[in-house]
Design a protein around this motif. Sequence first.
Motif, PDB file in Angstrom:
ATOM      1  N   ALA A 202       6.400 -23.095  33.980  1.00 35.41           N
ATOM      2  CA  ALA A 202       7.628 -22.310  33.790  1.00 35.41           C
ATOM      3  C   ALA A 202       8.270 -22.643  32.451  1.00 35.41           C
ATOM      4  N   ASP A 203       8.280 -23.916  32.096  1.00 38.53           N
ATOM      5  CA  ASP A 203       8.843 -24.333  30.812  1.00 38.53           C
ATOM      6  C   ASP A 203       8.067 -23.708  29.651  1.00 38.53           C
ATOM      7  N   LYS A 204       6.765 -23.686  29.769  1.00 35.36           N
ATOM      8  CA  LYS A 204       5.926 -23.071  28.727  1.00 35.36           C
ATOM      9  C   LYS A 204       6.234 -21.576  28.622  1.00 35.36           C
ATOM     10  N   GLN A 205       6.372 -20.922  29.756  1.00 30.57           N
ATOM     11  CA  GLN A 205       6.686 -19.496  29.784  1.00 30.57           C
ATOM     12  C   GLN A 205       8.060 -19.239  29.137  1.00 30.57           C
ATOM     13  N   LEU A 206       9.027 -20.092  29.420  1.00 32.11           N
ATOM     14  CA  LEU A 206      10.364 -19.953  28.835  1.00 32.11           C
ATOM     15  C   LEU A 206      10.333 -20.174  27.319  1.00 32.11           C
ATOM     16  N   ARG A 207       9.541 -21.154  26.866  1.00 33.14           N
ATOM     17  CA  ARG A 207       9.431 -21.396  25.421  1.00 33.14           C
ATOM     18  C   ARG A 207       8.813 -20.188  24.721  1.00 33.14           C
ATOM     19  N   ASN A 208       7.791 -19.581  25.334  1.00 29.00           N
ATOM     20  CA  ASN A 208       7.167 -18.399  24.748  1.00 29.00           C
ATOM     21  C   ASN A 208       8.140 -17.227  24.684  1.00 29.00           C
TER      22      ASN A 208
ATOM     23  N   GLN B  76      18.555 -15.925  33.104  1.00 30.85           N
ATOM     24  CA  GLN B  76      18.096 -15.298  34.348  1.00 30.85           C
ATOM     25  C   GLN B  76      16.632 -15.633  34.626  1.00 30.85           C
ATOM     26  N   LYS B  77      15.811 -15.616  33.577  1.00 31.84           N
ATOM     27  CA  LYS B  77      14.387 -15.935  33.735  1.00 31.84           C
ATOM     28  C   LYS B  77      14.226 -17.382  34.190  1.00 31.84           C
ATOM     29  N   ARG B  78      15.029 -18.274  33.607  1.00 29.18           N
ATOM     30  CA  ARG B  78      14.980 -19.686  34.007  1.00 29.18           C
ATOM     31  C   ARG B  78      15.326 -19.827  35.483  1.00 29.18           C
ATOM     32  N   THR B  79      16.376 -19.132  35.908  1.00 23.68           N
ATOM     33  CA  THR B  79      16.790 -19.173  37.311  1.00 23.68           C
ATOM     34  C   THR B  79      15.675 -18.631  38.201  1.00 23.68           C
ATOM     35  N   ASP B  80      15.102 -17.500  37.809  1.00 27.81           N
ATOM     36  CA  ASP B  80      14.038 -16.884  38.607  1.00 27.81           C
ATOM     37  C   ASP B  80      12.822 -17.791  38.739  1.00 27.81           C
ATOM     38  N   LEU B  81      12.499 -18.514  37.679  1.00 26.67           N
ATOM     39  CA  LEU B  81      11.324 -19.388  37.709  1.00 26.67           C
ATOM     40  C   LEU B  81      11.579 -20.700  38.452  1.00 26.67           C
ATOM     41  N   LEU B  82      12.781 -21.263  38.292  1.00 20.21           N
ATOM     42  CA  LEU B  82      13.037 -22.601  38.845  1.00 20.21           C
ATOM     43  C   LEU B  82      13.643 -22.611  40.239  1.00 20.21           C
ATOM     44  N   LYS B  83      14.305 -21.545  40.639  1.00 20.77           N
ATOM     45  CA  LYS B  83      14.950 -21.520  41.955  1.00 20.77           C
ATOM     46  C   LYS B  83      13.962 -21.825  43.093  1.00 20.77           C
TER      47      LYS B  83
END
Length: 174
Positions: A49-55, A117-124
Motif C-alpha cells: 500500500a505504501d508503494k502504491q501511495l508513493r507511485n 482518501q486512497k490511504r484510508t481505503d488501503l489501510l482501513k
Amino acid sequence: MKQVKTLIAAFTFIIAGVQMGFAQDAQPTKVCHVASQELVESMPSAIAADKQLRNLAKTYETKLTAMDKELKTRYQTAQEAAPNRSQEENERVLAELAEGQKKLEEYYQNSQKAMGQKRTDLLKPLYKQVRESIFKVARAKGFDYVLDSTTGTGIIMADGYDLTNDVKADLGIK
C-alpha cells in the motif's frame, strides 16, 4: 438527630460490607500492551500500500510540476508581450493567468484529498485485521485490557506483557 447519625453509620457499614464482599470475589485484572502501528507497518499488504501511495504521489507531483512550468512560461511570455498590447488585452491575459494559478491550486488541493482518501481505503482493512487479531490473541491469553504502546498514544511506561509478537504470529508476520 441521633437517629440520623445511627442511620448514616449503619448505611456506611452496609456499604463497606458490600465492597469487601466484592473485593473478595474480584479477580486481578490482566493487562498487556501492543504496538498496533508497528503491527500494521510490518504487514506485507501495508508495504504494498505504501508503494502504491508513493507511485500515486509521484503521478500527482509530475502533473503539478508540468502545470506549474506551463503557467510560468505563459507568465513570462505575457510579460514580454505586455508592452506591445493594449491595456484591455493585458488585463485579459492577467485574468487568464490568475485562472491558471487557481486551477493549479485546486489540482493540488484535490490531489491531497485524493491521496488521503486512497490511504484510508488501503489501510482501513489492515487496521481492522490487526484489531481483530489483537482481540483474538488477547482473549485467548486471558487478558482483560490491551493498551496501545505505539509512540504518542499516551502510554508512558509499558513493562507488562507485550502482545505484539503474539499478534504478529497470528497475522503470519515474521
